[in-house]
Design a protein around this motif. Structure first.
Motif, mmCIF file in Angstrom:
data_model
loop_
_atom_site.group_PDB
_atom_site.id
_atom_site.type_symbol
_atom_site.label_atom_id
_atom_site.label_comp_id
_atom_site.label_asym_id
_atom_site.label_seq_id
_atom_site.Cartn_x
_atom_site.Cartn_y
_atom_site.Cartn_z
ATOM 1 N N PRO A 297 0.817 -1.220 0.000
ATOM 2 C CA PRO A 297 0.000 0.000 0.000
ATOM 3 C C PRO A 297 0.850 1.269 0.000
ATOM 4 O O PRO A 297 2.004 1.271 0.428
ATOM 5 C CB PRO A 297 -0.809 -0.124 1.302
ATOM 6 C CG PRO A 297 -0.805 -1.576 1.636
ATOM 7 C CD PRO A 297 0.513 -2.089 1.149
ATOM 8 N N THR A 298 0.259 2.341 -0.496
ATOM 9 C CA THR A 298 0.920 3.653 -0.460
ATOM 10 C C THR A 298 1.048 4.160 0.968
ATOM 11 O O THR A 298 2.093 4.691 1.359
ATOM 12 C CB THR A 298 0.124 4.662 -1.310
ATOM 13 O OG1 THR A 298 0.166 4.253 -2.672
ATOM 14 C CG2 THR A 298 0.702 6.056 -1.175
ATOM 15 N N ALA A 299 -0.016 4.015 1.741
ATOM 16 C CA ALA A 299 -0.049 4.563 3.100
ATOM 17 C C ALA A 299 1.039 3.962 3.970
ATOM 18 O O ALA A 299 1.437 2.799 3.800
ATOM 19 C CB ALA A 299 -1.413 4.312 3.733
ATOM 20 N N ASN A 300 1.537 4.774 4.890
ATOM 21 C CA ASN A 300 2.529 4.354 5.890
ATOM 22 C C ASN A 300 3.849 3.892 5.273
ATOM 23 O O ASN A 300 4.600 3.141 5.906
ATOM 24 C CB ASN A 300 1.951 3.240 6.783
ATOM 25 C CG ASN A 300 0.706 3.682 7.512
ATOM 26 O OD1 ASN A 300 0.650 4.770 8.086
ATOM 27 N ND2 ASN A 300 -0.330 2.853 7.473
ATOM 28 N N ASN A 301 4.117 4.311 4.043
ATOM 29 C CA ASN A 301 5.381 3.979 3.376
ATOM 30 C C ASN A 301 5.651 2.480 3.366
ATOM 31 O O ASN A 301 6.790 2.028 3.514
ATOM 32 C CB ASN A 301 6.537 4.718 4.049
ATOM 33 C CG ASN A 301 6.303 6.208 4.119
ATOM 34 O OD1 ASN A 301 5.947 6.830 3.125
ATOM 35 N ND2 ASN A 301 6.493 6.794 5.295
ATOM 36 N N ALA A 302 4.590 1.705 3.151
ATOM 37 C CA ALA A 302 4.693 0.248 3.250
ATOM 38 C C ALA A 302 5.598 -0.351 2.187
ATOM 39 O O ALA A 302 6.086 -1.485 2.351
ATOM 40 C CB ALA A 302 3.290 -0.371 3.154
ATOM 41 N N ALA B 71 2.426 9.092 0.516
ATOM 42 C CA ALA B 71 3.683 8.465 0.921
ATOM 43 C C ALA B 71 4.754 9.539 1.050
ATOM 44 O O ALA B 71 4.692 10.580 0.396
ATOM 45 C CB ALA B 71 4.114 7.421 -0.104
ATOM 46 N N ASP B 72 5.739 9.283 1.883
ATOM 47 C CA ASP B 72 6.865 10.200 2.064
ATOM 48 C C ASP B 72 7.877 9.918 0.948
ATOM 49 O O ASP B 72 8.644 8.959 1.011
ATOM 50 C CB ASP B 72 7.492 9.983 3.441
ATOM 51 C CG ASP B 72 8.526 11.042 3.794
ATOM 52 O OD1 ASP B 72 9.259 11.478 2.884
ATOM 53 O OD2 ASP B 72 8.609 11.420 4.977
ATOM 54 N N ILE B 73 7.868 10.749 -0.079
ATOM 55 C CA ILE B 73 8.689 10.497 -1.262
ATOM 56 C C ILE B 73 10.176 10.520 -0.922
ATOM 57 O O ILE B 73 10.952 9.659 -1.359
ATOM 58 C CB ILE B 73 8.360 11.516 -2.364
ATOM 59 C CG1 ILE B 73 6.916 11.317 -2.837
ATOM 60 C CG2 ILE B 73 9.328 11.392 -3.536
ATOM 61 C CD1 ILE B 73 6.418 12.395 -3.782
ATOM 62 N N LEU C 147 11.142 7.311 0.993
ATOM 63 C CA LEU C 147 11.136 6.142 0.125
ATOM 64 C C LEU C 147 12.282 6.179 -0.881
ATOM 65 O O LEU C 147 12.912 5.155 -1.171
ATOM 66 C CB LEU C 147 9.804 6.050 -0.619
ATOM 67 C CG LEU C 147 8.602 5.550 0.190
ATOM 68 C CD1 LEU C 147 7.318 5.754 -0.594
ATOM 69 C CD2 LEU C 147 8.759 4.087 0.568
ATOM 70 N N ALA C 148 12.557 7.361 -1.434
ATOM 71 C CA ALA C 148 13.642 7.491 -2.401
ATOM 72 C C ALA C 148 14.983 7.149 -1.763
ATOM 73 O O ALA C 148 15.818 6.444 -2.361
ATOM 74 C CB ALA C 148 13.666 8.898 -2.982
#
Length: 373
Positions: A125-130, A154-156, A159-160
């Motif tokens: 999922p997108t949520a919670n940076n899963a 999401a926190d881009i 995640l990046a």
């Protein structure tokens, strides 16, 4: 020069007496190309076109952040842009990580074509940076924030950074906010991808997309993909896009203001069980969205009781056009579950705020909600 001024003036030609303020489209298939083609800027229309060049320059400037320069390459649609990133990066045996709730067509393209050609797909999922938990050994991380249509965030940057530690490239579907609302490359992404059919051009009359990058080698791969697959847009579409982008600062500001007011209003209505908009303080991703977005976007999703209530709402609304897509100058909405493919309730509505007077929109939404009780 401030951003709004820069965008509005970005399509002007050089100031020469007697010349038009805006250059027209260049229509050509072959160009005069004698001798060695290496030094000739334009030879054949599947490879390049002067009107594309101008459009790519404008979009590249928008995608560039402080201290970093981006270049853009335009495609015939947003999905053509997605396919170009997948095709330029992934080879059999590679791992791609996609959001489980990414744009449906992007998921289908990956599952039905690239997976069958040997790509391993992981989703979260997108949520919670899963997606962080799926990155080991990955070649490509695909992010969509806010997600379409559920508006998860999401926190881009987080995640990046995590993806780069694993050696993966990072692509962000930035369609909803546009590069004026969010700059993925400045947040650490390698690719910023968008369907410019939506808010970027905003008049619901064009089909095009783009990918922006900072790395010249990545751009060369995308350019080769476009030339070999022929995923090109016509010069007229490129010229109309240039015309439309000049009004983006005005359209986006008004549409996002309207979306915020609509989301706040819907949050007060008993007919609505949930409102999904990152600009609301109660949205789970609001803090992250506030950190990485300059505008929260024109799309507001909300949930009514059931299919019948949603269809009644849409039929009774006078100022909301029942149509797919989003980001236009007029307000549109649809019962999104009618298409299938997304894990959403039957009464789920995706609304795209336009630029009408907000008082008129709120009055119309109120009467349509009352009819849908």
């Amino acid at each position: 020069m401030r951003e709004t001024t820069r965008i509005i003036r970005s399509t002007l030609t050089e100031a020469k007496p007697g010349e038009p303020l805006h250059a027209g489209p260049v229509f050509a298939a072959p160009y005069h190309a004698p001798g060695d083609p290496a030094g000739i800027p334009y030879t054949y229309a599947r490879s390049h076109n002067p009107t594309w060049t101008e459009l790519e320059k404008v979009i590249g400037q928008m995608e560039s952040g402080e201290g970093s320069s981006a270049s853009a390459i335009v495609f015939s649609s947003g999905m053509a842009a997605c396919a170009a990133v997948f095709g330029a990066v992934l080879r059999p045996g590679d791992v791609a990580v996609l959001p489980a709730n990414a744009y449906y067509a992007a998921r289908v393209l990956m599952q039905d074509y690239f997976v069958k050609m040997g790509i391993t797909l992981r989703t979260a999922p997108t949520a919670n940076n899963a997606q962080v938990a799926q990155l080991e050994g990955a070649k490509l991380l695909w992010i969509e924030s806010p997600s379409n249509p559920t508006m998860e965030v999401a926190d881009i940057a987080l995640l990046a950074e995590a993806a780069h530690r694993e050696g993966a490239l990072v692509a962000v579907d930035n369609t909803t906010p546009t590069p004026m609302g969010q700059r993925p490359l400045a947040l650490g992404a390698d690719f910023s991808v968008a369907s410019d059919t939506k808010a970027m051009t905003g008049h619901s009359d064009l089909l095009l997309g783009h990918v922006a990058v900072r790395d010249p080698e990545l751009r060369a791969k995308l350019d080769q993909w476009r030339t070999l697959t022929g995923a090109v847009l016509g010069p007229m579409e490129a010229w109309l896009a240039l015309r439309s982008i000049a009004t983006l600062p005005l359209r986006l500001e008004r549409a996002c203001q309207n979306a915020q007011r609509i989301a706040e209003f819907l949050s007060t209505r008993r007919e609505v069980s949930a409102v999904l908009y990152p600009g609301l303080p109660q949205h789970p991703g609001h803090a992250v969205a506030k950190k990485q977005m300059r505008y929260f976007g024109p799309v507001v999703s909300f949930i009514l009781r059931d299919k019948a209530a949603a269809e009644t709402f849409l039929s009774k609304a006078q100022l909301i056009t029942d149509a797919t897509s989003f980001g236009g100058i007029t307000t549109t909405a649809e019962r999104r579950a009618r298409w299938g493919g997304d894990a959403i309730p039957e009464g789920f509505i995706r609304l795209s705020a336009g630029c009408e007077d907000i008082a008129d929109l709120l009055e119309d939404i109120a009467q349509a909600l009352e009819a849908a009780q």
